[in-house]
Write a protein that holds these residues in place. Sequence first.
Motif, mmCIF file in Angstrom:
data_model
loop_
_atom_site.group_PDB
_atom_site.id
_atom_site.type_symbol
_atom_site.label_atom_id
_atom_site.label_comp_id
_atom_site.label_asym_id
_atom_site.label_seq_id
_atom_site.Cartn_x
_atom_site.Cartn_y
_atom_site.Cartn_z
ATOM 1 N N MET A 1 4.425 2.027 -14.217
ATOM 2 C CA MET A 1 4.519 1.265 -14.044
ATOM 3 C C MET A 1 3.471 -0.194 -13.637
ATOM 4 N N PRO A 2 3.825 -0.954 -14.411
ATOM 5 C CA PRO A 2 3.181 -2.432 -14.356
ATOM 6 C C PRO A 2 2.745 -2.701 -13.455
ATOM 7 N N LEU A 3 2.034 -2.949 -12.387
ATOM 8 C CA LEU A 3 2.066 -3.755 -10.446
ATOM 9 C C LEU A 3 2.855 -4.765 -10.771
ATOM 10 N N PHE A 4 3.121 -5.461 -11.331
ATOM 11 C CA PHE A 4 3.322 -6.801 -11.335
ATOM 12 C C PHE A 4 4.933 -7.007 -11.722
ATOM 13 N N GLN A 5 5.728 -5.421 -11.952
ATOM 14 C CA GLN A 5 7.364 -5.369 -13.090
ATOM 15 C C GLN A 5 7.939 -5.846 -11.439
ATOM 16 N N THR A 6 7.539 -6.176 -10.167
ATOM 17 C CA THR A 6 8.627 -6.580 -9.542
ATOM 18 C C THR A 6 8.780 -7.843 -9.076
ATOM 19 N N ALA A 7 8.241 -8.728 -9.946
ATOM 20 C CA ALA A 7 8.023 -9.611 -9.515
ATOM 21 C C ALA A 7 9.659 -10.795 -10.198
ATOM 22 N N VAL A 8 10.257 -11.427 -9.410
ATOM 23 C CA VAL A 8 11.336 -12.033 -9.535
ATOM 24 C C VAL A 8 10.990 -13.463 -8.836
ATOM 25 N N PHE A 9 12.029 -14.718 -9.498
ATOM 26 C CA PHE A 9 11.775 -15.737 -8.959
ATOM 27 C C PHE A 9 12.292 -15.409 -8.162
ATOM 28 N N THR A 10 12.330 -17.406 -7.323
ATOM 29 C CA THR A 10 12.686 -17.429 -5.981
ATOM 30 C C THR A 10 12.681 -18.975 -6.160
ATOM 31 N N THR A 11 11.616 -19.723 -6.700
ATOM 32 C CA THR A 11 12.189 -21.328 -5.930
ATOM 33 C C THR A 11 11.964 -22.080 -7.460
ATOM 34 N N THR A 12 11.849 -23.576 -6.697
ATOM 35 C CA THR A 12 11.032 -24.796 -7.905
ATOM 36 C C THR A 12 10.986 -25.044 -7.063
ATOM 37 N N VAL A 13 9.373 -25.498 -6.701
ATOM 38 C CA VAL A 13 8.629 -26.295 -5.602
ATOM 39 C C VAL A 13 8.333 -28.465 -6.318
ATOM 40 N N ALA A 14 9.367 -28.962 -5.928
ATOM 41 C CA ALA A 14 8.723 -30.578 -5.993
ATOM 42 C C ALA A 14 8.083 -31.285 -5.226
ATOM 43 N N ASP A 15 8.130 -30.710 -4.451
ATOM 44 C CA ASP A 15 7.655 -30.853 -2.756
ATOM 45 C C ASP A 15 7.144 -30.707 -2.096
ATOM 46 N N LEU A 16 6.125 -30.694 -1.446
ATOM 47 C CA LEU A 16 5.057 -29.830 -0.786
ATOM 48 C C LEU A 16 5.645 -29.766 0.032
ATOM 49 N N ARG A 17 6.802 -30.488 0.882
ATOM 50 C CA ARG A 17 7.194 -29.512 2.014
ATOM 51 C C ARG A 17 8.041 -28.792 2.086
ATOM 52 N N ASP A 18 8.616 -28.239 0.967
ATOM 53 C CA ASP A 18 9.444 -27.583 0.282
ATOM 54 C C ASP A 18 8.364 -26.010 0.164
ATOM 55 N N LEU A 19 7.461 -25.954 0.461
ATOM 56 C CA LEU A 19 6.753 -24.525 -0.081
ATOM 57 C C LEU A 19 6.935 -23.678 0.533
ATOM 58 N N PRO A 20 7.249 -21.859 0.412
ATOM 59 C CA PRO A 20 7.499 -21.127 0.590
ATOM 60 C C PRO A 20 6.987 -20.989 2.535
ATOM 61 N N THR A 21 7.977 -20.931 3.974
ATOM 62 C CA THR A 21 6.779 -20.663 4.670
ATOM 63 C C THR A 21 6.898 -18.906 5.089
ATOM 64 N N ASP A 22 7.382 -18.509 4.127
ATOM 65 C CA ASP A 22 6.681 -16.860 4.480
ATOM 66 C C ASP A 22 5.641 -15.917 4.052
ATOM 67 N N SER A 23 4.440 -17.333 2.518
ATOM 68 C CA SER A 23 3.364 -16.910 2.028
ATOM 69 C C SER A 23 2.496 -16.494 2.422
ATOM 70 N N GLN A 24 1.917 -15.602 2.443
ATOM 71 C CA GLN A 24 0.623 -15.242 3.284
ATOM 72 C C GLN A 24 -0.513 -15.067 2.158
ATOM 73 N N TYR A 25 -0.332 -14.589 0.126
ATOM 74 C CA TYR A 25 -1.502 -14.610 -0.588
ATOM 75 C C TYR A 25 -0.228 -15.306 -2.116
ATOM 76 N N GLU A 26 -0.821 -16.070 -3.116
ATOM 77 C CA GLU A 26 -0.531 -16.933 -3.881
ATOM 78 C C GLU A 26 -1.521 -16.662 -4.861
ATOM 79 N N VAL A 27 -0.849 -16.090 -5.778
ATOM 80 C CA VAL A 27 -2.583 -17.003 -7.366
ATOM 81 C C VAL A 27 -1.678 -17.225 -7.801
ATOM 82 N N ALA A 28 -2.415 -18.786 -8.226
ATOM 83 C CA ALA A 28 -1.207 -19.815 -8.693
ATOM 84 C C ALA A 28 -1.959 -19.697 -10.557
#
Length: 236
Positions: A1-28
């Motif tokens: 099973m591919p490591l990132f197969q569980t990926a699901v779209f969650t949100t689109t951010v147009a303003d930095l104030r709307d960035l997810p507050t629960d995020s601990q690790y992000e790869v851009a």
Amino acid sequence: MPLFQTAVFTTTVADLRDLPTDSQYEVAFAGRSNAGKSSAINTLANHTRLAFVSKTPGRTQHLNYFRLEEGKYFVDLPGYGFAKAPEEIRDQWEGLLAPYLRYREALCGLVLIMDSRHPLTELDLQMLGWFAPTGKPIHVLLTKADKLSRQQQVLTLREVRTVLTGIAGNCTQQLFSSLKKSGVQEAETILGAWLGLASRGERPPPTGLAGEKTARPKKRNAIGWSARRPCSRGKG
């Protein structure tokens, strides 16, 4: 099973104030328009349309978040090199991207997408030179490698490696093909280590850049949209 197969779209951010507050690790994921960024994300997630593949350069105008596990995300950034985009939209993108890439504490590393037939463009070098001082790791995916001969692949990889070595010590690179699905396991190993995701199946645990120490950007108290926990990837 591919490591990132569980990926699901969650949100689109147009303003930095709307960035997810629960995020601990992000790869851009960043790259020049039409370099194959969306296709690469889809391939890593083993999904045909997780990230929108557009024939119009610069179609992705915001930060698109894809949840991998609780608090762990892929972030699809707007493609750069959007010369045909209206000036007000270009200004909006620049105002969104610059502070995100420089000050977002949850950001563990940057995946820079380059077309293997046309790597190291002026815009690619500008992105590398600008992001490298953050001290966070950079991994270059040389996409569309299936369009090169084996000899061309070797020469391209060698050229890119030489340039990256002169820019920062925590840059890595690899060949990648969404069409042939080649290079997926190598990318999983590195990005999985950044995100602290355990490897699945019979593959050994990812090593990637684990153990390398990276400098942390200075904390800016004025930035009120950083994640509640800073990224700790790369610390030994």
